[in-house]
Design a protein around this motif. Sequence first.
Motif, PDB file in Angstrom:
ATOM      1  N   SER A 124      15.027  -3.094  52.824  1.00 59.64           N
ATOM      2  CA  SER A 124      16.059  -2.415  52.038  1.00 59.64           C
ATOM      3  C   SER A 124      16.175  -0.935  52.362  1.00 59.64           C
ATOM      4  CB  SER A 124      15.776  -2.603  50.539  1.00 59.64           C
ATOM      5  OG  SER A 124      14.487  -2.124  50.219  1.00 59.64           O
ATOM      6  N   LYS A 125      15.094  -0.272  52.731  1.00 63.26           N
ATOM      7  CA  LYS A 125      15.142   1.162  53.039  1.00 63.26           C
ATOM      8  C   LYS A 125      14.460   1.429  54.374  1.00 63.26           C
ATOM      9  CE  LYS A 125      17.149   3.387  49.610  1.00 63.26           C
ATOM     10  NZ  LYS A 125      18.265   4.330  49.791  1.00 63.26           N
ATOM     11  N   PRO A 126      15.059   1.020  55.478  1.00 64.12           N
ATOM     12  CA  PRO A 126      14.433   1.254  56.781  1.00 64.12           C
ATOM     13  C   PRO A 126      14.522   2.724  57.172  1.00 64.12           C
ATOM     14  CG  PRO A 126      16.598   0.326  57.088  1.00 64.12           C
ATOM     15  CD  PRO A 126      16.368   0.350  55.604  1.00 64.12           C
ATOM     16  N   SER A 127      13.529   3.210  57.907  1.00 65.19           N
ATOM     17  CA  SER A 127      13.550   4.601  58.350  1.00 65.19           C
ATOM     18  C   SER A 127      13.547   4.671  59.872  1.00 65.19           C
ATOM     19  CB  SER A 127      12.338   5.360  57.793  1.00 65.19           C
ATOM     20  OG  SER A 127      11.169   5.069  58.524  1.00 65.19           O
ATOM     21  N   LEU A 128      14.240   5.675  60.383  1.00 66.95           N
ATOM     22  CA  LEU A 128      14.266   5.873  61.830  1.00 66.95           C
ATOM     23  C   LEU A 128      12.892   6.267  62.347  1.00 66.95           C
ATOM     24  CD1 LEU A 128      17.661   7.716  62.460  1.00 66.95           C
ATOM     25  CD2 LEU A 128      17.082   5.351  62.963  1.00 66.95           C
ATOM     26  N   GLU A 129      12.109   6.966  61.515  1.00 63.28           N
ATOM     27  CA  GLU A 129      10.785   7.382  61.972  1.00 63.28           C
ATOM     28  C   GLU A 129       9.891   6.174  62.216  1.00 63.28           C
ATOM     29  OE1 GLU A 129       7.795   9.498  63.430  1.00 63.28           O
ATOM     30  OE2 GLU A 129       9.837  10.220  63.055  1.00 63.28           O
ATOM     31  N   ASN A 130       9.919   5.202  61.302  1.00 64.29           N
ATOM     32  CA  ASN A 130       9.159   3.982  61.549  1.00 64.29           C
ATOM     33  C   ASN A 130       9.711   3.223  62.749  1.00 64.29           C
ATOM     34  OD1 ASN A 130       7.274   4.309  59.548  1.00 64.29           O
ATOM     35  ND2 ASN A 130       8.349   3.045  58.053  1.00 64.29           N
ATOM     36  N   LEU A 131      11.025   3.236  62.878  1.00 66.21           N
ATOM     37  CA  LEU A 131      11.657   2.525  63.997  1.00 66.21           C
ATOM     38  C   LEU A 131      11.197   3.096  65.337  1.00 66.21           C
ATOM     39  CD1 LEU A 131      13.743   0.225  64.346  1.00 66.21           C
ATOM     40  CD2 LEU A 131      15.489   1.986  64.619  1.00 66.21           C
ATOM     41  N   VAL A 132      11.100   4.420  65.431  1.00 70.89           N
ATOM     42  CA  VAL A 132      10.676   5.015  66.702  1.00 70.89           C
ATOM     43  C   VAL A 132       9.210   4.691  66.976  1.00 70.89           C
ATOM     44  CG1 VAL A 132       9.874   7.298  65.929  1.00 70.89           C
ATOM     45  CG2 VAL A 132      10.973   7.060  68.135  1.00 70.89           C
ATOM     46  N   ARG A 133       8.411   4.586  65.929  1.00 69.37           N
ATOM     47  CA  ARG A 133       6.996   4.256  66.115  1.00 69.37           C
ATOM     48  C   ARG A 133       6.823   2.810  66.565  1.00 69.37           C
ATOM     49  NH1 ARG A 133       4.204   7.572  61.009  1.00 69.37           N
ATOM     50  NH2 ARG A 133       5.257   9.549  61.471  1.00 69.37           N
ATOM     51  N   TYR A 134       7.617   1.917  65.977  1.00 62.44           N
ATOM     52  CA  TYR A 134       7.566   0.526  66.422  1.00 62.44           C
ATOM     53  C   TYR A 134       8.080   0.398  67.852  1.00 62.44           C
ATOM     54  CZ  TYR A 134       7.288  -0.356  61.332  1.00 62.44           C
ATOM     55  OH  TYR A 134       6.940  -0.346  60.019  1.00 62.44           O
ATOM     56  N   GLY A 135       9.210   1.048  68.125  1.00 61.98           N
ATOM     57  CA  GLY A 135       9.788   0.980  69.464  1.00 61.98           C
ATOM     58  C   GLY A 135       8.882   1.570  70.518  1.00 61.98           C
ATOM     59  N   PHE A 136       8.193   2.658  70.168  1.00 65.96           N
ATOM     60  CA  PHE A 136       7.250   3.277  71.095  1.00 65.96           C
ATOM     61  C   PHE A 136       6.110   2.311  71.410  1.00 65.96           C
ATOM     62  CE2 PHE A 136       3.932   6.095  72.578  1.00 65.96           C
ATOM     63  CZ  PHE A 136       4.623   7.087  73.268  1.00 65.96           C
ATOM     64  N   GLY A 137       5.604   1.657  70.367  1.00 64.02           N
ATOM     65  CA  GLY A 137       4.521   0.704  70.573  1.00 64.02           C
ATOM     66  C   GLY A 137       4.918  -0.477  71.429  1.00 64.02           C
ATOM     67  N   LEU A 138       6.201  -0.860  71.347  1.00 64.26           N
ATOM     68  CA  LEU A 138       6.706  -1.983  72.140  1.00 64.26           C
ATOM     69  C   LEU A 138       7.138  -1.559  73.541  1.00 64.26           C
ATOM     70  CD1 LEU A 138       8.872  -3.756  69.415  1.00 64.26           C
ATOM     71  CD2 LEU A 138       6.759  -4.632  70.413  1.00 64.26           C
ATOM     72  N   GLY A 139       7.151  -0.273  73.795  1.00 61.40           N
ATOM     73  CA  GLY A 139       7.566   0.216  75.108  1.00 61.40           C
ATOM     74  C   GLY A 139       9.060   0.171  75.332  1.00 61.40           C
ATOM     75  N   LEU A 140       9.855   0.282  74.237  1.00 61.85           N
ATOM     76  CA  LEU A 140      11.309   0.173  74.363  1.00 61.85           C
ATOM     77  C   LEU A 140      11.956   1.401  74.983  1.00 61.85           C
ATOM     78  CD1 LEU A 140      12.418  -1.492  70.997  1.00 61.85           C
ATOM     79  CD2 LEU A 140      11.671  -2.557  73.116  1.00 61.85           C
ATOM     80  N   PHE A 141      11.231   2.510  75.023  1.00 60.76           N
ATOM     81  CA  PHE A 141      11.839   3.748  75.480  1.00 60.76           C
ATOM     82  C   PHE A 141      11.438   4.118  76.901  1.00 60.76           C
ATOM     83  CE2 PHE A 141      11.081   4.265  70.795  1.00 60.76           C
ATOM     84  CZ  PHE A 141      12.367   3.907  70.424  1.00 60.76           C
ATOM     85  N   GLY A 142      10.861   3.179  77.591  1.00 56.18           N
ATOM     86  CA  GLY A 142      10.516   3.405  78.992  1.00 56.18           C
ATOM     87  C   GLY A 142       9.426   4.448  79.154  1.00 56.18           C
ATOM     88  N   GLU A 143       9.481   5.156  80.256  1.00 58.23           N
ATOM     89  CA  GLU A 143       8.455   6.146  80.583  1.00 58.23           C
ATOM     90  C   GLU A 143       8.803   7.507  79.990  1.00 58.23           C
ATOM     91  OE1 GLU A 143       5.593   5.533  82.106  1.00 58.23           O
ATOM     92  OE2 GLU A 143       6.116   3.408  82.180  1.00 58.23           O
ATOM     93  N   VAL A 144       8.818   7.587  78.654  1.00 58.36           N
ATOM     94  CA  VAL A 144       9.092   8.877  78.026  1.00 58.36           C
ATOM     95  C   VAL A 144       7.814   9.710  78.042  1.00 58.36           C
ATOM     96  CG1 VAL A 144      10.971   8.085  76.568  1.00 58.36           C
ATOM     97  CG2 VAL A 144       8.622   7.878  75.745  1.00 58.36           C
ATOM     98  N   SER A 145       7.988  11.028  78.107  1.00 55.35           N
ATOM     99  CA  SER A 145       6.825  11.914  78.245  1.00 55.35           C
ATOM    100  C   SER A 145       6.243  12.341  76.918  1.00 55.35           C
ATOM    101  CB  SER A 145       7.228  13.161  79.042  1.00 55.35           C
ATOM    102  OG  SER A 145       8.258  13.875  78.383  1.00 55.35           O
ATOM    103  N   SER A 146       6.996  12.123  75.809  1.00 55.58           N
ATOM    104  CA  SER A 146       6.496  12.585  74.515  1.00 55.58           C
ATOM    105  C   SER A 146       7.144  11.787  73.397  1.00 55.58           C
ATOM    106  CB  SER A 146       6.811  14.073  74.327  1.00 55.58           C
ATOM    107  OG  SER A 146       8.206  14.276  74.227  1.00 55.58           O
ATOM    108  N   MET A 147       6.571  11.911  72.194  1.00 57.26           N
ATOM    109  CA  MET A 147       7.143  11.269  71.021  1.00 57.26           C
ATOM    110  C   MET A 147       8.531  11.827  70.733  1.00 57.26           C
ATOM    111  SD  MET A 147       5.128   8.932  69.824  1.00 57.26           S
ATOM    112  CE  MET A 147       6.061   8.678  68.335  1.00 57.26           C
TER     113      MET A 147
END
Length: 933
Positions: A259-282
């Motif tokens: 019901s209340k999703p946050s972009l901050e959690n989304l970026v943490r999940y996506g980072f853990g899954l490797g969705l953002f490729g070879e990014v150099s930082s959070m």
Amino acid sequence: MIRNIMGALADNSNSVVGVYGMGGIGKSTLLEDVERKIREEESFDWVAKADVSENPDIKTIQGEIADALGLTDIKNKEIISGRAKLLHGRLKDEEREKKKVLIILDNLWEGLELKKVGIPCGYDNKVMGCKLLLTSRHRDVLRRDMGCDKDFSLGGLKDEEAKRLFEKTVGDKVHDDELKSWVNVALDKCAGVPFLIDAMAKRFKDAELYEWRNTLKNFEEFKDKETKYLINHMLQWSYDKLEEDVKSLLRLCVVYSISKPSLENLVRYGFGLGLFGEVSSMEEARDRLRLQIRTLQASSLLLDSEDVDGFKIHDLVCEFVTLVVSRDHPLLVLKDKDKSILELLKDKLNSCRAVCFPYVDMEELPQELDCPELQIFLFFTNKKSLKVPYSLFHSMRKLMVLNLTRIRLTCSPSSPFQFLENLHTLCLDSCSLDNVAILGELKRLQILSFVNSNIHRLPKEIGQLVELRLLELNHCPQLEIIEPGILQSLIKLEELYMKGSFNQWNTMDQTPPTNASLIELNHMKNLRTLHVSIPNSSVLPEDLNIEKLTKYEIKIGNVWGWLSKLKGLRTLEIKSDPLGNILQKGCIQSILGKTDNLLLEQLDASEQSICMLSQKGFPELKHLQVENSPFIHYILQSLSHIHFKMLESLILKNLINLEMICGSHISSKSFSTLKVVKVKSCDKMEVLFPLSVMRGLPRLEEIQVVSCKLMRTIIEADDCHKFELCNLHVLKLHDLPNIKNFFNVGSTLLSSTSYDQVSTQIAFFNGQHVAFPSLEALNIASLDNIEMIWDNQVAADSFHNLKSLYVDGCNKLVNLVPSCILGRLLSLEILMARRCGSLEVVCELQPLNLLDGHPIALPLKKLTVSELPKLKCVWDKKLHHQLKFQCLRSISISRCKSLSSLFPTSIAKDLMQLEVLKIDQCGIAKSSKRKMD
């Protein structure tokens, strides 16, 4: 439709009103419009709204309702039943006070148990004491489960409405001769469904004619099928156009669509899954996420949202991804109706790559889930007693992201995480954790969060997590020990969050060390974000390297509250130690010049001017608050440099020796972006701003001056040239015993001859020197020196937008609103007056300012007067036939012993919308009937 719904809500025989219709038809949008209209018309005292969704989170629903009611105590209650009791009590109190409360519950998939939420109801779940406005896809849910008294079916948009919505996105292209016929074809396919119209419009916004023809030709096969087939086809078309990483993000959004999703959690999940490729930082990952979110919104696969911290996804998209896309990428979002995990088909769990249990009512977790392909597992519960079996994750060897919210992790011989060798993101939020040391075996962990968790100690094993990029310990007040050496071991850490958490820092020379010391942060070469509290400034090392930080919230000393609610990346709050000389430390000087939000309290005697505290000035500062600092005499004294050129708000409290904010001869760019000024208990200040400075504040929106004993005027000038406060919306002046008017020329008070031609009175808004074209709220209290608020010399373009007028404790006022100003108050909705000992009339007709005979229709909705012992009448009897109050809904009169009549029949007959009339302890109570007759 809006008027029909509002009419049904106004009908006392209806306590529950509902709207039903297919998904995507615009029910939620309709409710937003209804809510906005209700708030504008103030037909309810309280309006609360909550999104229920397919998997209701009772705690979030309670929080949204409580927040709308101003019930802050609910934040201190964790247990749902305790929160429900608190909310129930508040709603019953409102009922006893005869206050009207509307609760809007959007997107019901099945009946919601009101008692569990805390909404008063009968045994049959029928609401009591307030009203409900509901939406659902199913009429049965509204009628059978929620006891709906009146429901409305929402169908598709009419042709002209659909065309306007389509044109809103596509633009003037819809009028092109070669496209007109294709626009009609496209709209015909959409069948009036707003979701589909919006999706189609975004598809064609930048398309060429051949693309229109080709796309619409492909839709021919759906001519005789349900709209849902066309929606899925449109979504499939949009989905197929996406890059693979954006497709993966969409699937993650569906899995995480609580019901209340946050972009901050989304970026943490996506980072853990490797969705953002070879990014150099959070931070680079966040940037990548924002771009992908924008792509999904442009494709109508995510909804446009004003919430910069969250995202919104339509139920139709969730259904499409769950039913269609998941054939190739299996995922499972458990529904509350799924009574047991064990009832799920084993082969479905066996192939799932993503699983979410969003607040499913479960008594216990199974001993093991057979999910060998699982990459992300999100589990949310409100039962803190729910334990995690040590064998639960035994088969999840590919798991990369794990969220366990509000669970209990107890000590056991074996760790439940021992097989999670590929885990990158672990969120243990609002959990009860007995043994944190077991996490030390998760050597590939990059993100670790303990927000709101019950944790007492961070053991040395955490220092083994050398791949960590982000560690969050926010709001863990019981965390008292971080073993020495842990922080300096986390050499890859980029972000460290410790707000409202650990603050027992050791000094560098403490031997042997018993806790972490701040100097350990120097070993974190990649650290860019830091949220930290340092109660004892003596532990702050001189050579602490914090200049490298790009985002921070640093709190030094026992400062109450955080400025972090303000927009800005860099917040610094300092309560100075007279012996610590904090501001002179190199580490603090290194960040003062780039701070966005700054709070300073109990400053020492080293400087008398705020602008001199930073060696680099304050070029980035947006919000400045200075409190309890007797040595400060000025905010800005320097004449040769530009200071505070980005400042938006200035708050000054209890600066007993502050003489002025600034002098007359400062740079025109200093304070040029200022929007809000609040000054309280600054007893040596006589003038808020000289006119030369005020002319350089074109964006000023709000002025508040409270409890300043010597304040004699707000603006002082050397000449009488006219000046316009073009953007000032709010003016609040309280407890200023020495003030007589808003504008002075030198030290001479400007006077005007009042309408009675007998005495010379000084109006507070004196003469035509200052105009207030945008003022919406005027709040004055305890200004015992003012004799009148307005005279007949007020600037012509002033007060037309004034919506609320509040006057309290102004004992020399004889009348409140003279007729010379009445014709300008064509936006006034709220008028309140109390404790004015000399006030005899609220609205008075001046002999030299006769109205022209045309009645003035004031939009006044609420009139409240109290404790006015000399009040004889509200309206001058000569005004009775020249004023109309057709919008008046509430009149409250109390403790006005001299008031013998309220209004005559000539006014009473126009009060068709009056809902509340309260008269208490007034002379009118005995004679009102006779007067009305």
